[in-house]
Design a protein around this motif. Sequence first.
Motif, PDB file in Angstrom:
ATOM      1  N   GLU A 177      -3.791  10.423   4.227  1.00 35.40           N
ATOM      2  CA  GLU A 177      -3.168   9.178   4.216  1.00 35.40           C
ATOM      3  C   GLU A 177      -3.202   8.372   5.439  1.00 35.40           C
ATOM      4  N   HIS A 194      -6.344  13.358  -0.004  1.00 33.20           N
ATOM      5  CA  HIS A 194      -6.629  12.467   1.220  1.00 33.20           C
ATOM      6  C   HIS A 194      -5.743  12.622   2.370  1.00 33.20           C
ATOM      7  N   TYR A 222       0.784  -1.367  -0.009  1.00 34.38           N
ATOM      8  CA  TYR A 222       0.075  -0.124  -0.070  1.00 34.38           C
ATOM      9  C   TYR A 222       0.831   1.403   0.304  1.00 34.38           C
ATOM     10  N   THR A 277      -6.255   0.762   3.143  1.00 36.97           N
ATOM     11  CA  THR A 277      -5.977   1.951   2.311  1.00 36.97           C
ATOM     12  C   THR A 277      -6.867   3.422   2.811  1.00 36.97           C
ATOM     13  N   ARG A 334      -0.112   8.207  -7.120  1.00 37.73           N
ATOM     14  CA  ARG A 334      -0.061   9.944  -6.782  1.00 37.73           C
ATOM     15  C   ARG A 334       0.987  10.274  -7.858  1.00 37.73           C
ATOM     16  N   ALA A 368       0.459   3.961  -3.024  1.00 36.90           N
ATOM     17  CA  ALA A 368      -0.039   5.091  -2.845  1.00 36.90           C
ATOM     18  C   ALA A 368       0.946   6.288  -3.615  1.00 36.90           C
ATOM     19  N   ILE A 379      -6.740   1.736  -5.926  1.00 41.27           N
ATOM     20  CA  ILE A 379      -5.676   1.127  -5.178  1.00 41.27           C
ATOM     21  C   ILE A 379      -6.097  -0.365  -4.676  1.00 41.27           C
ATOM     22  N   LYS A 422      -6.824   7.305  -6.137  1.00 44.20           N
ATOM     23  CA  LYS A 422      -6.570   6.504  -5.186  1.00 44.20           C
ATOM     24  C   LYS A 422      -7.738   5.557  -5.016  1.00 44.20           C
ATOM     25  N   TYR A 454      -5.122  11.640  -8.491  1.00 48.11           N
ATOM     26  CA  TYR A 454      -4.949  10.970  -7.184  1.00 48.11           C
ATOM     27  C   TYR A 454      -6.291  11.445  -6.191  1.00 48.11           C
TER      28      TYR A 454
END
Length: 461
Positions: free
Chosen positions: A218, A216, A125, A425, A133, A129, A142, A139, A213
Amino acid sequence: MLGTIAIVLSLAGLMFFAYRGWNVLVLAPIMAAFAVLLAQGGPLLATYTQIFMSSLGKYVVLFFPIFMLGAIFGKLMADSGSSTTIAHTIVQRLGARHAIAAVTLACGVLTYGGVSLFVVAFAIYPIAAALFREAGVPKRLIPGAIALGSFTFTMTAFPGTPAIQNAIPTRFFGTTTFAAPGLGIIAGCIMLFGGLAWLQARARRAQAAGENYGAHEENLPEFEDGARPGFALALLPIATVIGLNALFSLWIFPGVDLGYLSQPLYGNVAPTAVIGTWALIVALVGAILAVLLLQRQYLKSPQKTLNEGTMGALLPIFNTASEVGYGAVIASLAAFAVVRDAVVSIAPGTPTISLAIAVNALAGITGSASGGLSIALDTLGSTYMARATELGIDPELLHRIATLSSGGFDSLPHNGAVISLLTITGLTHKTSYGDIFVVNLLIPVLALVAVIALGSAFGSF
Protein backbone atom coordinates in the motif's frame (compact mmCIF):
# COMPACT_ATOMS: atom_id res chain seq x y z
CA MET A 1 1.79 23.73 -46.23
CA LEU A 2 5.00 24.04 -44.19
CA GLY A 3 3.16 26.13 -41.61
CA THR A 4 0.48 23.47 -41.16
CA ILE A 5 3.15 20.79 -40.78
CA ALA A 6 4.86 22.97 -38.17
CA ILE A 7 1.64 23.24 -36.16
CA VAL A 8 1.02 19.48 -36.32
CA LEU A 9 4.59 18.59 -35.33
CA SER A 10 4.54 21.13 -32.51
CA LEU A 11 1.27 19.75 -31.13
CA ALA A 12 2.59 16.19 -31.41
CA GLY A 13 5.73 17.20 -29.54
CA LEU A 14 3.69 18.88 -26.82
CA MET A 15 1.63 15.74 -26.30
CA PHE A 16 4.62 13.36 -26.45
CA PHE A 17 6.88 15.24 -24.04
CA ALA A 18 4.02 16.02 -21.64
CA TYR A 19 3.36 12.29 -21.42
CA ARG A 20 7.05 11.75 -20.75
CA GLY A 21 6.78 14.04 -17.75
CA TRP A 22 8.24 17.32 -18.99
CA ASN A 23 7.03 20.36 -17.08
CA VAL A 24 4.70 22.39 -19.28
CA LEU A 25 6.24 25.66 -18.02
CA VAL A 26 9.35 24.72 -19.97
CA LEU A 27 7.73 22.60 -22.65
CA ALA A 28 5.09 25.08 -23.87
CA PRO A 29 7.47 27.91 -24.88
CA ILE A 30 9.90 25.43 -26.45
CA MET A 31 7.19 23.85 -28.60
CA ALA A 32 5.85 27.30 -29.49
CA ALA A 33 9.34 28.43 -30.56
CA PHE A 34 9.74 25.26 -32.63
CA ALA A 35 6.49 26.00 -34.49
CA VAL A 36 7.50 29.61 -35.14
CA LEU A 37 10.95 28.65 -36.43
CA LEU A 38 9.65 25.93 -38.73
CA ALA A 39 6.69 27.94 -40.01
CA GLN A 40 8.17 31.39 -40.53
CA GLY A 41 11.68 31.53 -39.13
CA GLY A 42 11.02 33.94 -36.23
CA PRO A 43 11.19 36.45 -34.61
CA LEU A 44 11.51 34.31 -31.49
CA LEU A 45 12.05 36.89 -28.74
CA ALA A 46 9.22 39.13 -29.91
CA THR A 47 6.92 36.12 -30.13
CA TYR A 48 7.90 35.02 -26.64
CA THR A 49 7.56 38.36 -24.86
CA GLN A 50 4.75 39.98 -26.85
CA ILE A 51 2.51 37.00 -27.63
CA PHE A 52 3.33 34.06 -25.37
CA MET A 53 3.91 36.00 -22.14
CA SER A 54 1.16 38.52 -22.89
CA SER A 55 -1.43 35.74 -23.24
CA LEU A 56 -0.05 33.92 -20.21
CA GLY A 57 -0.34 37.08 -18.13
CA LYS A 58 -3.87 37.81 -19.34
CA TYR A 59 -5.02 34.36 -18.26
CA VAL A 60 -3.45 34.76 -14.82
CA VAL A 61 -5.13 38.15 -14.40
CA LEU A 62 -8.53 36.70 -15.26
CA PHE A 63 -8.49 33.47 -13.29
CA PHE A 64 -5.88 33.63 -10.54
CA PRO A 65 -8.45 34.55 -7.85
CA ILE A 66 -10.47 31.42 -8.60
CA PHE A 67 -7.41 29.16 -8.60
CA MET A 68 -6.06 30.69 -5.39
CA LEU A 69 -9.34 30.80 -3.47
CA GLY A 70 -10.22 27.29 -4.61
CA ALA A 71 -6.85 25.95 -3.47
CA ILE A 72 -7.14 27.69 -0.09
CA PHE A 73 -10.67 26.39 0.43
CA GLY A 74 -9.64 22.85 -0.47
CA LYS A 75 -6.70 22.98 1.91
CA LEU A 76 -8.90 24.30 4.72
CA MET A 77 -11.44 21.52 4.15
CA ALA A 78 -8.66 18.93 4.24
CA ASP A 79 -6.83 20.30 7.29
CA SER A 80 -10.00 20.83 9.33
CA GLY A 81 -11.02 17.23 8.70
CA SER A 82 -14.24 18.23 6.92
CA SER A 83 -13.30 16.33 3.75
CA THR A 84 -12.62 13.21 5.79
CA THR A 85 -15.86 13.56 7.75
CA ILE A 86 -17.93 13.85 4.58
CA ALA A 87 -16.17 10.88 2.98
CA HIS A 88 -16.42 8.71 6.11
CA THR A 89 -20.11 9.49 6.60
CA ILE A 90 -21.10 8.65 3.04
CA VAL A 91 -19.04 5.46 3.12
CA GLN A 92 -20.52 4.38 6.45
CA ARG A 93 -24.09 5.08 5.32
CA LEU A 94 -23.75 3.13 2.09
CA GLY A 95 -21.44 0.44 3.47
CA ALA A 96 -18.97 -1.97 1.88
CA ARG A 97 -21.72 -3.50 -0.24
CA HIS A 98 -21.85 -0.26 -2.22
CA ALA A 99 -18.12 0.48 -2.09
CA ILE A 100 -17.82 1.88 -5.61
CA ALA A 101 -20.89 4.11 -5.29
CA ALA A 102 -19.78 5.32 -1.84
CA VAL A 103 -16.34 6.40 -3.06
CA THR A 104 -17.75 8.03 -6.19
CA LEU A 105 -20.42 9.98 -4.30
CA ALA A 106 -17.97 11.08 -1.61
CA CYS A 107 -15.67 12.49 -4.32
CA GLY A 108 -18.64 14.07 -6.07
CA VAL A 109 -19.90 15.90 -3.00
CA LEU A 110 -16.45 17.31 -2.27
CA THR A 111 -15.60 18.42 -5.80
CA TYR A 112 -19.06 19.89 -6.41
CA GLY A 113 -18.49 21.91 -3.28
CA GLY A 114 -15.26 23.38 -4.62
CA VAL A 115 -12.60 21.11 -3.11
CA SER A 116 -9.65 20.53 -5.46
CA LEU A 117 -9.66 17.14 -7.16
CA PHE A 118 -6.07 16.56 -5.98
CA VAL A 119 -7.08 17.23 -2.38
CA VAL A 120 -10.02 14.89 -2.82
CA ALA A 121 -7.84 12.10 -4.22
CA PHE A 122 -5.48 12.27 -1.23
CA ALA A 123 -8.37 12.45 1.26
CA ILE A 124 -10.45 9.65 -0.26
CA TYR A 125 -7.81 7.10 -1.20
CA PRO A 126 -7.09 5.72 2.31
CA ILE A 127 -10.83 5.36 2.91
CA ALA A 128 -11.40 3.77 -0.49
CA ALA A 129 -8.56 1.30 0.03
CA ALA A 130 -10.02 0.10 3.35
CA LEU A 131 -13.55 -0.10 1.93
CA PHE A 132 -12.57 -1.96 -1.25
CA ARG A 133 -10.50 -4.41 0.78
CA GLU A 134 -13.45 -5.10 3.07
CA ALA A 135 -15.82 -5.52 0.12
CA GLY A 136 -13.43 -7.71 -1.84
CA VAL A 137 -13.42 -5.31 -4.79
CA PRO A 138 -10.18 -5.25 -6.82
CA LYS A 139 -7.96 -2.33 -5.92
CA ARG A 140 -7.37 -1.63 -9.60
CA LEU A 141 -10.90 -0.15 -9.75
CA ILE A 142 -10.18 2.56 -7.15
CA PRO A 143 -8.75 5.08 -9.66
CA GLY A 144 -11.84 4.66 -11.84
CA ALA A 145 -14.18 5.33 -8.91
CA ILE A 146 -12.23 8.39 -7.73
CA ALA A 147 -11.92 9.72 -11.28
CA LEU A 148 -15.64 9.24 -11.91
CA GLY A 149 -16.54 11.25 -8.81
CA SER A 150 -13.89 13.94 -9.28
CA PHE A 151 -13.23 14.50 -12.99
CA THR A 152 -16.62 14.12 -14.68
CA PHE A 153 -20.13 15.21 -13.68
CA THR A 154 -19.03 17.67 -10.99
CA MET A 155 -16.31 19.16 -13.18
CA THR A 156 -18.21 19.89 -16.37
CA ALA A 157 -21.90 18.98 -16.13
CA PHE A 158 -23.79 19.87 -12.98
CA PRO A 159 -24.93 23.52 -13.01
CA GLY A 160 -23.14 25.88 -10.64
CA THR A 161 -20.05 23.76 -10.13
CA PRO A 162 -17.16 26.05 -9.15
CA ALA A 163 -14.68 24.08 -11.28
CA ILE A 164 -12.50 26.35 -13.42
CA GLN A 165 -13.72 24.50 -16.52
CA ASN A 166 -17.21 25.80 -15.79
CA ALA A 167 -15.98 29.34 -15.16
CA ILE A 168 -13.86 29.86 -18.28
CA PRO A 169 -16.75 30.06 -20.82
CA THR A 170 -18.51 32.80 -18.82
CA ARG A 171 -15.92 35.30 -20.07
CA PHE A 172 -16.55 34.45 -23.71
CA PHE A 173 -20.29 33.84 -23.85
CA GLY A 174 -21.61 36.22 -21.18
CA THR A 175 -23.11 33.34 -19.21
CA THR A 176 -22.97 32.15 -15.60
CA THR A 177 -21.82 28.85 -14.14
CA PHE A 178 -25.50 27.80 -14.06
CA ALA A 179 -25.77 27.88 -17.87
CA ALA A 180 -28.17 25.33 -19.43
CA PRO A 181 -28.94 23.65 -16.09
CA GLY A 182 -31.34 21.04 -17.47
CA LEU A 183 -28.88 19.84 -20.09
CA GLY A 184 -26.11 19.85 -17.50
CA ILE A 185 -28.10 17.65 -15.14
CA ILE A 186 -28.94 15.22 -17.94
CA ALA A 187 -25.27 15.00 -18.95
CA GLY A 188 -24.21 14.60 -15.33
CA CYS A 189 -26.65 11.75 -14.75
CA ILE A 190 -25.43 9.95 -17.89
CA MET A 191 -21.86 10.23 -16.61
CA LEU A 192 -22.67 9.23 -13.02
CA PHE A 193 -25.00 6.31 -13.63
CA GLY A 194 -23.20 5.15 -16.76
CA GLY A 195 -19.86 5.18 -14.95
CA LEU A 196 -21.25 3.38 -11.90
CA ALA A 197 -22.85 0.72 -14.09
CA TRP A 198 -19.53 0.09 -15.83
CA LEU A 199 -17.44 -0.11 -12.66
CA GLN A 200 -19.94 -2.28 -10.82
CA ALA A 201 -20.15 -4.66 -13.77
CA ARG A 202 -16.35 -4.86 -13.80
CA ALA A 203 -16.33 -5.60 -10.06
CA ARG A 204 -18.93 -8.36 -10.41
CA ARG A 205 -17.02 -9.94 -13.28
CA ALA A 206 -13.78 -9.87 -11.29
CA GLN A 207 -15.38 -11.35 -8.18
CA ALA A 208 -17.04 -14.08 -10.24
CA ALA A 209 -13.59 -14.98 -11.54
CA GLY A 210 -12.29 -15.24 -7.96
CA GLU A 211 -10.43 -11.93 -7.92
CA ASN A 212 -10.61 -9.85 -4.75
CA TYR A 213 -8.78 -6.75 -3.49
CA GLY A 214 -5.41 -8.35 -4.21
CA ALA A 215 -2.03 -8.28 -2.49
CA HIS A 216 -0.51 -4.82 -2.68
CA GLU A 217 2.25 -2.84 -1.05
CA GLU A 218 0.00 0.00 0.00
CA ASN A 219 1.11 3.49 -0.96
CA LEU A 220 -1.15 5.21 1.59
CA PRO A 221 -0.58 8.87 2.45
CA GLU A 222 -0.13 9.75 6.11
CA PHE A 223 -3.53 10.08 7.68
CA GLU A 224 -4.49 11.44 11.10
CA ASP A 225 -7.82 10.33 12.53
CA GLY A 226 -8.17 13.08 15.13
CA ALA A 227 -11.00 15.40 16.12
CA ARG A 228 -13.13 16.44 13.17
CA PRO A 229 -16.30 18.48 12.68
CA GLY A 230 -19.62 16.67 12.47
CA PHE A 231 -21.26 15.91 9.14
CA ALA A 232 -23.61 18.91 9.11
CA LEU A 233 -20.84 21.33 10.06
CA ALA A 234 -18.52 19.77 7.46
CA LEU A 235 -21.15 20.23 4.76
CA LEU A 236 -21.89 23.85 5.62
CA PRO A 237 -18.93 25.39 3.70
CA ILE A 238 -19.87 23.34 0.61
CA ALA A 239 -23.47 24.53 0.86
CA THR A 240 -22.08 28.06 1.20
CA VAL A 241 -20.17 27.80 -2.08
CA ILE A 242 -23.18 26.52 -4.02
CA GLY A 243 -25.68 28.87 -2.36
CA LEU A 244 -23.66 32.08 -2.67
CA ASN A 245 -22.68 31.26 -6.23
CA ALA A 246 -26.34 30.90 -7.21
CA LEU A 247 -27.43 33.96 -5.23
CA PHE A 248 -24.88 36.33 -6.69
CA SER A 249 -24.74 35.02 -10.26
CA LEU A 250 -28.48 34.67 -10.80
CA TRP A 251 -29.99 37.45 -8.68
CA ILE A 252 -27.74 39.96 -6.90
CA PHE A 253 -25.19 40.94 -9.57
CA PRO A 254 -27.71 40.92 -12.48
CA GLY A 255 -29.90 43.28 -10.43
CA VAL A 256 -27.14 45.79 -9.67
CA ASP A 257 -26.25 48.74 -11.91
CA LEU A 258 -22.83 47.83 -13.31
CA GLY A 259 -22.73 50.56 -15.93
CA TYR A 260 -19.42 51.83 -14.60
CA LEU A 261 -17.75 48.79 -16.21
CA SER A 262 -18.01 50.60 -19.55
CA GLN A 263 -15.40 53.09 -18.36
CA PRO A 264 -11.82 52.58 -19.65
CA LEU A 265 -10.63 52.38 -16.03
CA TYR A 266 -12.52 49.10 -15.61
CA GLY A 267 -11.65 47.65 -18.98
CA ASN A 268 -14.76 48.67 -20.91
CA VAL A 269 -16.37 45.26 -20.52
CA ALA A 270 -19.97 44.10 -20.46
CA PRO A 271 -21.30 43.11 -17.01
CA THR A 272 -22.10 39.62 -18.32
CA ALA A 273 -18.38 39.07 -18.94
CA VAL A 274 -17.51 39.35 -15.25
CA ILE A 275 -20.59 38.32 -13.27
CA GLY A 276 -19.76 34.60 -13.41
CA THR A 277 -16.23 35.15 -12.11
CA TRP A 278 -17.34 37.64 -9.46
CA ALA A 279 -19.99 35.27 -8.13
CA LEU A 280 -17.43 32.45 -7.78
CA ILE A 281 -15.00 34.76 -5.98
CA VAL A 282 -17.69 35.82 -3.49
CA ALA A 283 -18.82 32.21 -3.02
CA LEU A 284 -15.32 30.91 -2.32
CA VAL A 285 -14.47 33.79 0.02
CA GLY A 286 -17.71 33.12 1.91
CA ALA A 287 -16.87 29.41 2.19
CA ILE A 288 -13.33 30.15 3.40
CA LEU A 289 -14.70 32.46 6.09
CA ALA A 290 -17.22 29.78 7.08
CA VAL A 291 -14.42 27.29 7.69
CA LEU A 292 -12.24 29.80 9.56
CA LEU A 293 -15.10 31.00 11.78
CA LEU A 294 -16.98 27.75 12.42
CA GLN A 295 -14.20 25.15 12.30
CA ARG A 296 -11.35 27.10 13.89
CA GLN A 297 -10.93 24.57 16.69
CA TYR A 298 -10.14 21.81 14.19
CA LEU A 299 -7.37 23.75 12.44
CA LYS A 300 -3.94 23.34 13.98
CA SER A 301 -2.48 26.36 12.21
CA PRO A 302 -4.83 28.45 10.06
CA GLN A 303 -1.92 30.60 8.91
CA LYS A 304 0.03 27.57 7.69
CA THR A 305 -3.05 26.21 5.94
CA LEU A 306 -3.70 29.52 4.19
CA ASN A 307 -0.06 29.82 3.12
CA GLU A 308 0.11 26.25 1.80
CA GLY A 309 -3.20 26.65 -0.01
CA THR A 310 -2.00 29.83 -1.67
CA MET A 311 1.27 28.28 -2.80
CA GLY A 312 -0.63 25.23 -4.03
CA ALA A 313 -2.45 27.41 -6.56
CA LEU A 314 0.67 28.69 -8.29
CA LEU A 315 1.78 25.64 -10.26
CA PRO A 316 -1.69 24.70 -11.59
CA ILE A 317 -2.51 28.19 -12.83
CA PHE A 318 0.89 28.78 -14.42
CA ASN A 319 0.78 25.36 -16.09
CA THR A 320 -2.59 26.20 -17.62
CA ALA A 321 -1.56 29.77 -18.47
CA SER A 322 1.54 28.45 -20.24
CA GLU A 323 -0.67 26.25 -22.40
CA VAL A 324 -2.79 29.30 -23.18
CA GLY A 325 0.36 31.20 -24.16
CA TYR A 326 1.32 28.31 -26.42
CA GLY A 327 -2.11 28.43 -28.06
CA ALA A 328 -1.80 32.16 -28.67
CA VAL A 329 1.51 31.65 -30.48
CA ILE A 330 0.02 28.91 -32.66
CA ALA A 331 -2.97 31.16 -33.41
CA SER A 332 -0.61 33.95 -34.50
CA LEU A 333 0.87 31.83 -37.30
CA ALA A 334 -0.47 32.47 -40.79
CA ALA A 335 -1.06 28.74 -41.27
CA PHE A 336 -3.46 28.69 -38.33
CA ALA A 337 -6.08 30.44 -40.46
CA VAL A 338 -6.26 27.28 -42.56
CA VAL A 339 -6.68 25.11 -39.47
CA ARG A 340 -9.25 27.49 -37.98
CA ASP A 341 -11.32 27.60 -41.17
CA ALA A 342 -11.22 23.82 -41.44
CA VAL A 343 -12.45 23.38 -37.86
CA VAL A 344 -15.15 26.04 -38.12
CA SER A 345 -16.38 24.59 -41.43
CA ILE A 346 -17.21 21.28 -39.74
CA ALA A 347 -21.02 20.96 -39.71
CA PRO A 348 -21.46 24.56 -40.93
CA GLY A 349 -25.11 24.72 -39.89
CA THR A 350 -24.36 23.44 -36.40
CA PRO A 351 -21.51 25.31 -34.72
CA THR A 352 -22.09 23.30 -31.54
CA ILE A 353 -20.61 20.22 -33.24
CA SER A 354 -17.60 22.15 -34.48
CA LEU A 355 -17.07 23.68 -31.03
CA ALA A 356 -17.22 20.24 -29.38
CA ILE A 357 -14.64 18.82 -31.79
CA ALA A 358 -12.28 21.80 -31.40
CA VAL A 359 -12.33 21.76 -27.58
CA ASN A 360 -12.00 17.97 -27.36
CA ALA A 361 -9.07 17.97 -29.79
CA LEU A 362 -7.16 20.70 -27.98
CA ALA A 363 -7.91 19.26 -24.53
CA GLY A 364 -6.64 15.90 -25.75
CA ILE A 365 -3.47 17.36 -27.27
CA THR A 366 -2.60 19.40 -24.19
CA GLY A 367 -3.77 16.74 -21.73
CA SER A 368 -5.60 19.48 -19.86
CA ALA A 369 -9.32 20.27 -19.73
CA SER A 370 -8.81 23.88 -18.68
CA GLY A 371 -5.82 24.38 -20.98
CA GLY A 372 -7.53 22.97 -24.06
CA LEU A 373 -10.74 24.87 -23.32
CA SER A 374 -8.87 28.14 -22.85
CA ILE A 375 -6.91 27.75 -26.08
CA ALA A 376 -10.05 26.88 -28.05
CA LEU A 377 -12.08 29.81 -26.73
CA ASP A 378 -9.20 32.30 -26.91
CA THR A 379 -8.71 31.50 -30.59
CA LEU A 380 -12.23 30.60 -31.71
CA GLY A 381 -14.65 31.79 -29.02
CA SER A 382 -15.64 35.03 -30.74
CA THR A 383 -16.16 33.17 -34.02
CA TYR A 384 -18.52 30.65 -32.46
CA MET A 385 -20.36 33.37 -30.57
CA ALA A 386 -20.91 35.33 -33.80
CA ARG A 387 -22.16 32.24 -35.64
CA ALA A 388 -24.45 31.30 -32.76
CA THR A 389 -25.93 34.80 -32.78
CA GLU A 390 -26.57 34.56 -36.52
CA LEU A 391 -28.31 31.20 -36.10
CA GLY A 392 -30.23 32.15 -32.95
CA ILE A 393 -28.41 29.64 -30.74
CA ASP A 394 -28.52 30.39 -27.01
CA PRO A 395 -25.03 31.22 -25.61
CA GLU A 396 -25.89 29.02 -22.61
CA LEU A 397 -25.90 26.01 -24.95
CA LEU A 398 -22.45 27.00 -26.23
CA HIS A 399 -21.23 27.33 -22.63
CA ARG A 400 -22.43 23.88 -21.58
CA ILE A 401 -21.13 22.18 -24.72
CA ALA A 402 -17.73 23.86 -24.41
CA THR A 403 -17.44 22.85 -20.76
CA LEU A 404 -18.57 19.27 -21.39
CA SER A 405 -16.16 19.00 -24.32
CA SER A 406 -13.21 19.94 -22.12
CA GLY A 407 -13.85 16.84 -20.01
CA GLY A 408 -13.66 14.25 -22.77
CA PHE A 409 -10.39 13.66 -24.59
CA ASP A 410 -8.45 15.52 -21.90
CA SER A 411 -8.31 12.17 -20.05
CA LEU A 412 -5.86 10.55 -22.45
CA PRO A 413 -2.91 8.78 -20.77
CA HIS A 414 -0.69 11.91 -20.61
CA ASN A 415 -3.25 13.88 -18.58
CA GLY A 416 -1.62 15.24 -15.42
CA ALA A 417 -4.59 14.43 -13.18
CA VAL A 418 -4.65 10.83 -14.42
CA ILE A 419 -0.92 10.42 -13.79
CA SER A 420 -1.24 11.98 -10.32
CA LEU A 421 -4.18 9.74 -9.41
CA LEU A 422 -2.31 6.59 -10.42
CA THR A 423 0.71 7.77 -8.43
CA ILE A 424 -1.41 8.42 -5.31
CA THR A 425 -3.03 4.98 -5.51
CA GLY A 426 0.21 3.18 -6.33
CA LEU A 427 -1.21 1.68 -9.53
CA THR A 428 -0.26 1.86 -13.21
CA HIS A 429 -1.78 2.71 -16.56
CA LYS A 430 -1.67 -0.98 -17.43
CA THR A 431 -3.80 -2.03 -14.48
CA SER A 432 -6.26 0.83 -14.20
CA TYR A 433 -6.30 3.14 -17.22
CA GLY A 434 -8.82 1.05 -19.15
CA ASP A 435 -11.55 1.84 -16.61
CA ILE A 436 -10.49 5.49 -16.40
CA PHE A 437 -10.81 5.65 -20.19
CA VAL A 438 -14.39 4.40 -20.09
CA VAL A 439 -15.70 6.51 -17.18
CA ASN A 440 -13.66 9.65 -17.94
CA LEU A 441 -13.57 9.73 -21.72
CA LEU A 442 -15.98 7.37 -23.45
CA ILE A 443 -19.09 7.96 -21.31
CA PRO A 444 -18.57 11.76 -21.03
CA VAL A 445 -18.27 11.96 -24.83
CA LEU A 446 -21.55 10.01 -25.12
CA ALA A 447 -23.12 12.49 -22.66
CA LEU A 448 -21.82 15.35 -24.81
CA VAL A 449 -23.38 13.81 -27.92
CA ALA A 450 -26.71 13.53 -26.08
CA VAL A 451 -26.55 17.20 -25.05
CA ILE A 452 -25.74 18.33 -28.60
CA ALA A 453 -28.69 16.32 -29.92
CA LEU A 454 -31.07 17.64 -27.25
CA GLY A 455 -29.81 21.18 -27.65
CA SER A 456 -30.25 21.03 -31.42
CA ALA A 457 -33.79 19.73 -31.04
CA PHE A 458 -35.08 21.73 -28.09
CA GLY A 459 -32.58 24.53 -27.53
CA SER A 460 -31.03 25.40 -24.17
CA PHE A 461 -32.89 24.44 -20.99
